[in-house]
Scaffold this motif. Structure first.
Motif, PDB file in Angstrom:
ATOM      1  N   ASN A  43      -6.624  -1.268   0.904  1.00 34.08           N
ATOM      2  CA  ASN A  43      -5.755  -0.109   0.681  1.00 34.08           C
ATOM      3  C   ASN A  43      -5.187   0.436   1.987  1.00 34.08           C
ATOM      4  N   ASP A  44      -5.892   0.201   3.095  1.00 35.97           N
ATOM      5  CA  ASP A  44      -5.401   0.649   4.386  1.00 35.97           C
ATOM      6  C   ASP A  44      -4.047   0.025   4.707  1.00 35.97           C
ATOM      7  N   TYR A  45      -3.796  -1.159   4.161  1.00 36.34           N
ATOM      8  CA  TYR A  45      -2.535  -1.855   4.427  1.00 36.34           C
ATOM      9  C   TYR A  45      -1.348  -1.209   3.722  1.00 36.34           C
ATOM     10  N   LYS A  46      -1.626  -0.227   2.906  1.00 35.96           N
ATOM     11  CA  LYS A  46      -0.533   0.546   2.312  1.00 35.96           C
ATOM     12  C   LYS A  46       0.304   1.210   3.402  1.00 35.96           C
ATOM     13  N   LEU A  47      -0.307   1.509   4.528  1.00 36.12           N
ATOM     14  CA  LEU A  47       0.393   2.157   5.634  1.00 36.12           C
ATOM     15  C   LEU A  47       1.546   1.308   6.138  1.00 36.12           C
ATOM     16  N   SER A  68      -5.695  -8.090   4.679  1.00 36.93           N
ATOM     17  CA  SER A  68      -6.413  -7.623   5.864  1.00 36.93           C
ATOM     18  C   SER A  68      -6.822  -8.743   6.797  1.00 36.93           C
ATOM     19  N   ALA A  69      -6.177  -9.926   6.681  1.00 31.04           N
ATOM     20  CA  ALA A  69      -6.477 -11.014   7.606  1.00 31.04           C
ATOM     21  C   ALA A  69      -6.115 -10.602   9.026  1.00 31.04           C
ATOM     22  N   ALA A  70      -6.853 -11.111   9.998  1.00 27.50           N
ATOM     23  CA  ALA A  70      -6.651 -10.727  11.401  1.00 27.50           C
ATOM     24  C   ALA A  70      -5.261 -11.144  11.886  1.00 27.50           C
ATOM     25  N   ARG A  71      -4.622 -10.312  12.700  1.00 29.44           N
ATOM     26  CA  ARG A  71      -3.316 -10.597  13.269  1.00 29.44           C
ATOM     27  C   ARG A  71      -3.456 -10.743  14.776  1.00 29.44           C
ATOM     28  N   GLY A  72      -2.438 -11.382  15.387  1.00 26.14           N
ATOM     29  CA  GLY A  72      -2.449 -11.517  16.836  1.00 26.14           C
ATOM     30  C   GLY A  72      -1.976 -10.245  17.512  1.00 26.14           C
ATOM     31  N   ALA A 103       6.413  -0.433  11.315  1.00 28.56           N
ATOM     32  CA  ALA A 103       5.702  -0.916  10.128  1.00 28.56           C
ATOM     33  C   ALA A 103       6.415  -2.090   9.484  1.00 28.56           C
ATOM     34  N   SER A 104       7.726  -2.186   9.701  1.00 33.01           N
ATOM     35  CA  SER A 104       8.481  -3.285   9.092  1.00 33.01           C
ATOM     36  C   SER A 104       8.354  -4.587   9.872  1.00 33.01           C
ATOM     37  N   GLU A 105       7.710  -4.534  11.033  1.00 29.03           N
ATOM     38  CA  GLU A 105       7.531  -5.749  11.827  1.00 29.03           C
ATOM     39  C   GLU A 105       6.627  -6.751  11.116  1.00 29.03           C
ATOM     40  N   ARG A 106       6.968  -7.993  11.190  1.00 26.97           N
ATOM     41  CA  ARG A 106       6.158  -9.028  10.570  1.00 26.97           C
ATOM     42  C   ARG A 106       4.787  -9.083  11.239  1.00 26.97           C
ATOM     43  N   ASP A 107       3.752  -9.131  10.422  1.00 34.94           N
ATOM     44  CA  ASP A 107       2.361  -9.309  10.860  1.00 34.94           C
ATOM     45  C   ASP A 107       1.730  -8.082  11.518  1.00 34.94           C
ATOM     46  N   VAL A 108       2.429  -6.929  11.549  1.00 33.15           N
ATOM     47  CA  VAL A 108       1.784  -5.747  12.113  1.00 33.15           C
ATOM     48  C   VAL A 108       0.702  -5.272  11.149  1.00 33.15           C
ATOM     49  N   ASP A 109      -0.408  -4.807  11.687  1.00 30.16           N
ATOM     50  CA  ASP A 109      -1.489  -4.302  10.841  1.00 30.16           C
ATOM     51  C   ASP A 109      -1.684  -2.810  11.084  1.00 30.16           C
ATOM     52  N   PRO A 110      -2.405  -2.128  10.195  1.00 33.31           N
ATOM     53  CA  PRO A 110      -2.547  -0.672  10.337  1.00 33.31           C
ATOM     54  C   PRO A 110      -3.170  -0.244  11.665  1.00 33.31           C
ATOM     55  N   ALA A 111      -4.180  -0.992  12.125  1.00 32.13           N
ATOM     56  CA  ALA A 111      -4.847  -0.610  13.377  1.00 32.13           C
ATOM     57  C   ALA A 111      -3.869  -0.666  14.545  1.00 32.13           C
ATOM     58  N   THR A 112      -3.048  -1.709  14.592  1.00 31.18           N
ATOM     59  CA  THR A 112      -2.064  -1.838  15.670  1.00 31.18           C
ATOM     60  C   THR A 112      -1.047  -0.704  15.609  1.00 31.18           C
ATOM     61  N   VAL A 170      -8.741  11.130  15.469  1.00 33.10           N
ATOM     62  CA  VAL A 170      -9.567  10.491  14.440  1.00 33.10           C
ATOM     63  C   VAL A 170      -8.878  10.567  13.083  1.00 33.10           C
ATOM     64  N   THR A 171      -8.190  11.678  12.825  1.00 27.90           N
ATOM     65  CA  THR A 171      -7.511  11.854  11.543  1.00 27.90           C
ATOM     66  C   THR A 171      -6.495  10.751  11.288  1.00 27.90           C
ATOM     67  N   VAL A 172      -5.839  10.263  12.336  1.00 25.01           N
ATOM     68  CA  VAL A 172      -4.847   9.200  12.166  1.00 25.01           C
ATOM     69  C   VAL A 172      -5.476   7.988  11.485  1.00 25.01           C
ATOM     70  N   GLY A 173      -6.738   7.726  11.798  1.00 23.51           N
ATOM     71  CA  GLY A 173      -7.419   6.576  11.208  1.00 23.51           C
ATOM     72  C   GLY A 173      -7.661   6.700   9.721  1.00 23.51           C
ATOM     73  N   ASP A 174      -7.582   7.914   9.188  1.00 21.56           N
ATOM     74  CA  ASP A 174      -7.825   8.129   7.754  1.00 21.56           C
ATOM     75  C   ASP A 174      -6.532   8.148   6.944  1.00 21.56           C
ATOM     76  N   ILE A 175      -5.390   8.081   7.613  1.00 23.42           N
ATOM     77  CA  ILE A 175      -4.110   8.177   6.907  1.00 23.42           C
ATOM     78  C   ILE A 175      -3.610   6.780   6.557  1.00 23.42           C
ATOM     79  N   HIS A 176      -3.388   6.535   5.281  1.00 20.56           N
ATOM     80  CA  HIS A 176      -2.854   5.244   4.861  1.00 20.56           C
ATOM     81  C   HIS A 176      -1.559   5.402   4.064  1.00 20.56           C
ATOM     82  N   GLU A 177      -0.991   6.597   4.107  1.00 21.97           N
ATOM     83  CA  GLU A 177       0.253   6.893   3.383  1.00 21.97           C
ATOM     84  C   GLU A 177       1.299   7.301   4.411  1.00 21.97           C
TER      85      GLU A 177
END
Length: 361
Positions: free
Chosen positions: A118-122, A135-139, A175-184, A225-232
């Motif tokens: 669900n984090d990938y909703k971001l 949620s597969a690992a990205r470079g 966010a529209s970049e190919r292969d970007v993940d929420p953590a990045t 820390v709050t940024v880490g809890d936001i997925h919307e």
């Protein structure tokens, strides 16, 4: 043997829509969504449904065949989405984990994986089914665009909304970049927020470097820390406006007006100059600029601009022999006709008559 798969149902744009429509409306929609989720789960063997207030539901599916269980979870996810769209004013995202073998521990692990998905909703956006494969690992990646120069300009002008809007648009672009993940994406955003802190902070150490102890007092660790809890993403935009509102001191009204007047004094000879041009240059709204001229100067933006242009035109008429069309071009009028019209309205005579009378500006 028994396997468990979790499906996390998450209402899209809940905070943003609740702010616009109100809490009474949101509670009514939540009741409809709750009925929709339970109706989709009803009658399915091995399925339990547990609300996760305020806007999530955890649906747990158990069974002996992991492939059949995953197929059932996917079908359930699509039905839940369809029901919510049909029976509420919302859309929803349903995130799925993978089958886990066991009992209570397996269910906890299944829930954890569904939340990771669900984090990938971001970065993916809502109104979809997200599987744990997302949620597969990205470079390692770098931001597609850099905004520090423009961000600095808006921050130093005290334009909170402009800075927040710039950051929100940049987040959407990243966010529209190919292969970007929420953590990045979050790491990039925290970097930009620290950049804002550095621009706002006036304290420097004796060697000229930033006093980060003082600077980071503006951005408490709780906010980071709050940024880490936001997925919307819509909620992230709201959070950015609120955070920049705390980080950036409000600009003084007189500062904005002074900036506008300075810009006008430097650019009034441009025939394309508009209120919107000045407002953009000083990072304020056109309405606010007009309001300041009316309240602080008892005039309008257009009268102030016309005054600058005609003052210059009168000076040229009395101190040079330049033709009227040349004077018009040098004072911001597109033609001699336009200058003559302004002269008759505001001075009471034509430019030629003014020159012949030998009047002084």
């Amino acid at each position: 043997m028994s396997y468990a798969v979790a499906a996390l149902v998450d209402i899209d744009d809940f905070v943003a829509s609740s702010q616009v429509q109100g809490q009474v409306w949101a509670r009514r929609q939540l009741r409809r969504a709750d009925r929709a989720v339970h109706a989709a789960a009803f009658g399915r063997p091995g399925v339990t449904c547990r609300p996760q207030p305020p806007e999530e539901w955890l649906v747990m599916l158990t069974g002996a065949d992991p492939e059949a269980l995953m197929s059932e979870a996917t079908a359930l996810a699509e039905e839940v989405r369809a029901r919510i769209v049909r029976e509420t004013a919302w859309t929803a995202t349903v995130s799925l984990g993978v089958p886990r073998l066991g009992h209570e521990e397996a269910q906890r692990e299944a829930e954890r994986e569904a939340r990771l998905a669900n984090d990938y909703k971001l970065v993916l956006g809502g109104d979809r089914v997200i599987s744990s494969e997302a949620s597969a690992a990205r470079g390692a990646l770098s931001p597609p665009v850099r905004i520090e120069e423009e961000l600095t300009r808006r921050v130093r002008a005290g334009d909170r909304n402009g800075a927040a809007g710039l950051l929100a648009g940049w987040v959407d672009r990243c966010a529209s970049e190919r292969d970007v993940d929420p953590a990045t994406l979050r790491n990039w955003l925290v970097g930009e927020l620290l950049f804002v802190v550095d621009v706002v902070n006036r304290s420097r150490l004796p060697d000229g470097s930033t006093d980060w102890v003082e600077a980071c007092a503006r951005l408490p660790i709780e906010d980071i820390v709050t940024v880490g809890d936001i997925h919307e993403r819509s909620y992230l935009h709201i959070w950015l406006r609120e955070t920049l509102g705390r980080l950036m001191p409000p600009p003084a009204r007189t500062d904005i007006l002074a900036l506008a007047e300075t810009y006008l004094a430097e650019h009034y000879t441009d025939p394309g100059l508009r209120l919107s041009t000045v407002a953009e240059a000083v990072c304020a709204s056109p309405f606010y600029i007009s309001h300041l001229f009316a309240e602080e100067r008892r005039t309008t933006f257009l009268r102030h601009l016309t005054g600058l242009r005609l003052r210059h035109a009168r000076r040229l008429l009395t101190t040079t022999a330049l033709p009227v069309d040349v004077i018009a071009a040098r004072t911001g009028y597109p033609s001699a006709k336009a200058l003559r019209g302004a002269f008759r309205r505001h001075v009471g005579c034509s430019p030629t008559e003014y020159r012949r009378a030998g009047l002084r500006p």
